[in-house]
Design an enzyme around this catalytic site. Structure first.
Site, PDB file in Angstrom:
ATOM      1  CE  LYS A 108      -4.451   0.680   0.042  1.00  0.00           C
ATOM      2  NZ  LYS A 108      -5.488  -0.201  -0.510  1.00  0.00           N
TER       3      LYS A 108
HETATM    4  P1  NAD Z   1     -12.933   7.465  -3.384  1.00  0.00           P
HETATM    5  O1  NAD Z   1     -11.930   8.497  -3.093  1.00  0.00           O
HETATM    6  O2  NAD Z   1     -13.342   7.225  -4.785  1.00  0.00           O
HETATM    7  O3  NAD Z   1     -14.252   7.760  -2.544  1.00  0.00           O
HETATM    8  C1  NAD Z   1     -14.219   7.930  -1.144  1.00  0.00           C
HETATM    9  C2  NAD Z   1     -15.565   8.431  -0.680  1.00  0.00           C
HETATM   10  O4  NAD Z   1     -15.539   8.560   0.743  1.00  0.00           O
HETATM   11  C3  NAD Z   1     -15.927   9.820  -1.219  1.00  0.00           C
HETATM   12  O5  NAD Z   1     -17.323   9.890  -1.406  1.00  0.00           O
HETATM   13  C4  NAD Z   1     -15.504  10.750  -0.066  1.00  0.00           C
HETATM   14  O6  NAD Z   1     -16.221  11.975  -0.082  1.00  0.00           O
HETATM   15  C5  NAD Z   1     -15.878   9.897   1.119  1.00  0.00           C
HETATM   16  N1  NAD Z   1     -15.155  10.235   2.348  1.00  0.00           N
HETATM   17  C6  NAD Z   1     -13.860  10.620   2.469  1.00  0.00           C
HETATM   18  N2  NAD Z   1     -13.583  10.876   3.767  1.00  0.00           N
HETATM   19  C7  NAD Z   1     -14.715  10.601   4.450  1.00  0.00           C
HETATM   20  C8  NAD Z   1     -15.083  10.694   5.813  1.00  0.00           C
HETATM   21  N3  NAD Z   1     -14.210  11.123   6.735  1.00  0.00           N
HETATM   22  N4  NAD Z   1     -16.340  10.339   6.184  1.00  0.00           N
HETATM   23  C9  NAD Z   1     -17.226   9.920   5.246  1.00  0.00           C
HETATM   24  N5  NAD Z   1     -16.951   9.850   3.941  1.00  0.00           N
HETATM   25  C10 NAD Z   1     -15.715  10.186   3.553  1.00  0.00           C
HETATM   26  O7  NAD Z   1     -12.353   6.126  -2.710  1.00  0.00           O
HETATM   27  P2  NAD Z   1     -12.708   4.627  -3.068  1.00  0.00           P
HETATM   28  O8  NAD Z   1     -11.734   4.155  -4.069  1.00  0.00           O
HETATM   29  O9  NAD Z   1     -14.167   4.496  -3.297  1.00  0.00           O
HETATM   30  O10 NAD Z   1     -12.313   3.897  -1.704  1.00  0.00           O
HETATM   31  C11 NAD Z   1     -13.199   3.874  -0.603  1.00  0.00           C
HETATM   32  C12 NAD Z   1     -12.769   2.781   0.353  1.00  0.00           C
HETATM   33  O11 NAD Z   1     -12.780   1.524  -0.341  1.00  0.00           O
HETATM   34  C13 NAD Z   1     -11.365   2.922   0.929  1.00  0.00           C
HETATM   35  O12 NAD Z   1     -11.356   2.415   2.231  1.00  0.00           O
HETATM   36  C14 NAD Z   1     -10.534   2.027   0.022  1.00  0.00           C
HETATM   37  O13 NAD Z   1      -9.366   1.567   0.650  1.00  0.00           O
HETATM   38  C15 NAD Z   1     -11.519   0.899  -0.230  1.00  0.00           C
HETATM   39  N6  NAD Z   1     -11.235   0.123  -1.440  1.00  0.00           N
HETATM   40  C16 NAD Z   1     -11.188   0.722  -2.672  1.00  0.00           C
HETATM   41  C17 NAD Z   1     -10.954  -0.055  -3.794  1.00  0.00           C
HETATM   42  C18 NAD Z   1     -10.948   0.534  -5.180  1.00  0.00           C
HETATM   43  O14 NAD Z   1     -10.828  -0.243  -6.150  1.00  0.00           O
HETATM   44  N7  NAD Z   1     -11.101   1.828  -5.358  1.00  0.00           N
HETATM   45  C19 NAD Z   1     -10.730  -1.435  -3.660  1.00  0.00           C
HETATM   46  C20 NAD Z   1     -10.804  -2.013  -2.398  1.00  0.00           C
HETATM   47  C21 NAD Z   1     -11.051  -1.222  -1.299  1.00  0.00           C
END
Ligand code: NAD
Length: 418
Positions: A108
């Protein structure tokens, strides 16, 4: 040794690791080795801002384990990023790749920055400098970054270009989650969310329930949250609450997902949607619903609020959204938790497809990607739920045991060098 990783996120990851190891019977040296990352890199990136001043941003890349293949894991841009959090996420990636039987170890990376405060040009300069700083340890056969919170396909395009320019030739397989025009995989953008939706379908069936009509609350409306919402709405679920970093909205009769996507595109804030009640990010966790999907940051379901959740099941779209103490409370209350390394594995699975396509320069159709993703997600859920029944443990412990054991057994087979 543990001092540099000291943080609530890393401590939580270690508690979960130790719990899963209780009945695995691993030798002490293996547990000690796997409790900490193999390699860590801390970098400081000076970036010229648009106003001419230079700001320095701290960044990290943590490689937890390289036993099963090159490392794989996202890059996060968020103000809370620190060594402990990145190490905990890298560790989770090792177990996720092990569970999904992918030929990768876990990694990561991240930069401590609020990307909303930087212009596009500043973000590009930061990304290129960060890429150069971590260049010695990344590469298609070493460590392959991907998007995570705060980063996106454009970020990956800049990383791929920076790496390729220093190598002297185009190297698509150095990152995944790129735009399709430059070697990204069809379906990668939707993969994590669609995978979450397939897992929700399996989990409901497992607990004797059906998907159509189920009410879902989603914290975080970014990549994971939106694509899960789109797929679940298509499958007949009712999305009753969603939120982003600024707050959330709630309507017990259901929210129109297509209109929410329009609002996000036009205004960038979910609370600009008017036909719903405004709620906070704490309130959304306590919404009455069938499925609560945390899909934003870590450690939001804690010992303080776990007893107030009013959902029938938690499905972890985010990485590490539930603390170990909250897990105990939810288990006591009979609320199952579908763990992150199972529910959100669709992202790394299609990243694997993208890496393979990049290495072979042979690209798949969308149908091929989703058919293979669906097959693997269903297979994983079946494997984890059967193991959980057999060992009489939670889905989290079962998933971790399977993931950890695969890495540990591979380490034993390879033996020690030198
Ligand atoms: P992203 O940046 O596309 O979206 C994140 C969302 O969370 C946004 O809507 C943002 O406004 C919101 N957010 C940020 N801080 C926040 C807070 N303090 N309280 C509430 N909402 C908040 O990110 P993503 O890629 O969708 O990732 C989201 C989660 O999923 C993370 O934990 C990431 O590690 C996990 N994840 C992502 C992927 C991927 O393929 N993108 C894969 C596995 C896991």
């Amino acid at each position: 040794m543990s001092g540099i990783f000291k943080s609530p996120a890393f401590e939580n990851a270690v508690v979960q690791f130790d719990r899963a190891c209780e009945s695995l019977g691993l030798e002490d040296w293996l547990k000690e080795r796997l409790r900490y990352p193999q390699r860590t890199l801390v970098v400081n990136c000076p970036v010229r801002m648009d106003n001419g001043k230079i700001k320095v941003f701290s960044g990290y890349r943590v490689q937890h384990n390289l036993t099963l293949g090159p490392c794989k894991g996202g890059i996060r841009y968020h103000p809370d990023v620190d060594m402990g959090e990145v190490a905990s996420l890298a560790m989770g990636m090792s177990w996720k790749c092990g569970l999904a039987e992918l030929p990768f170890g876990g990694a990561k990376g991240g930069v401590s920055v609020d990307p909303r405060e930087l212009s596009l040009n500043e973000l590009e300069r930061l990304t290129r400098r960060y890429t150069v700083e971590i260049l010695p340890i990344i590469g298609p056969n070493k460590d392959i970054p991907a998007p995570d919170m705060g980063t996106n396909p454009q970020t990956m395009a800049w990383m791929m270009d920076t790496y390729s320019m220093t190598e002297g030739y185009t190297t698509p397989a150095v990152v995944t989650g790129k735009p399709t025009l430059i070697g990204g995989s069809l379906g990668r953008e939707e993969a994590t969310g669609y995978g979450v939706a397939y897992t929700i379908e399996d989990a409901l069936r497992h607990f004797g329930k059906t998907l159509p009509g189920s009410k879902v609350a989603i914290q975080g409306f970014g990549n994971v949250g939106t694509h899960t919402a789109i797929k679940l709405a298509e499958m007949g679920c009712s999305i009753v609450a969603v939120s982003d970093v600024y707050g959330g909205i709630y309507n017990p009769s259901g929210l129109p997902v297509d209109k929410l996507l329009d609002i996000m595109k036009q205004k960038g804030k979910i609370q600009e949607f008017k036909n719903a009640d405004k709620i906070t990010n704490e309130e959304i966790l306590k919404t009455q619903c069938d499925i609560l999907l945390p899909a934003a940051i870590g450690r939001v379901i804690t010992k303080e609020n776990a007893s107030q959740l009013r959902c029938k099941m938690v499905v972890e779209g985010a990485n590490g959204p539930t603390t170990a103490e909250a897990d105990d409370i939810l288990e006591e209350r009979g609320i199952p938790v579908v763990p992150d390394i199972l529910a959100n594995a669709g992202g790394v699975i299609v990243s694997y497809f993208e890496w393979v396509q990049g290495l072979q320069e042979y690209y798949w159709s969308t149908d091929m990607v989703f058919a293979e993703l669906q097959k693997r997600m269903h297979g994983m859920f079946e494997k984890v739920s059967n193991y959980a029944n057999e060992k009489r443990v939670s889905l989290r412990i079962a998933a971790l045991m399977l993931g950890i054991n695969r890495v540990a057994q591979a380490k034993k087979l390879r033996g020690l060098y030198p």
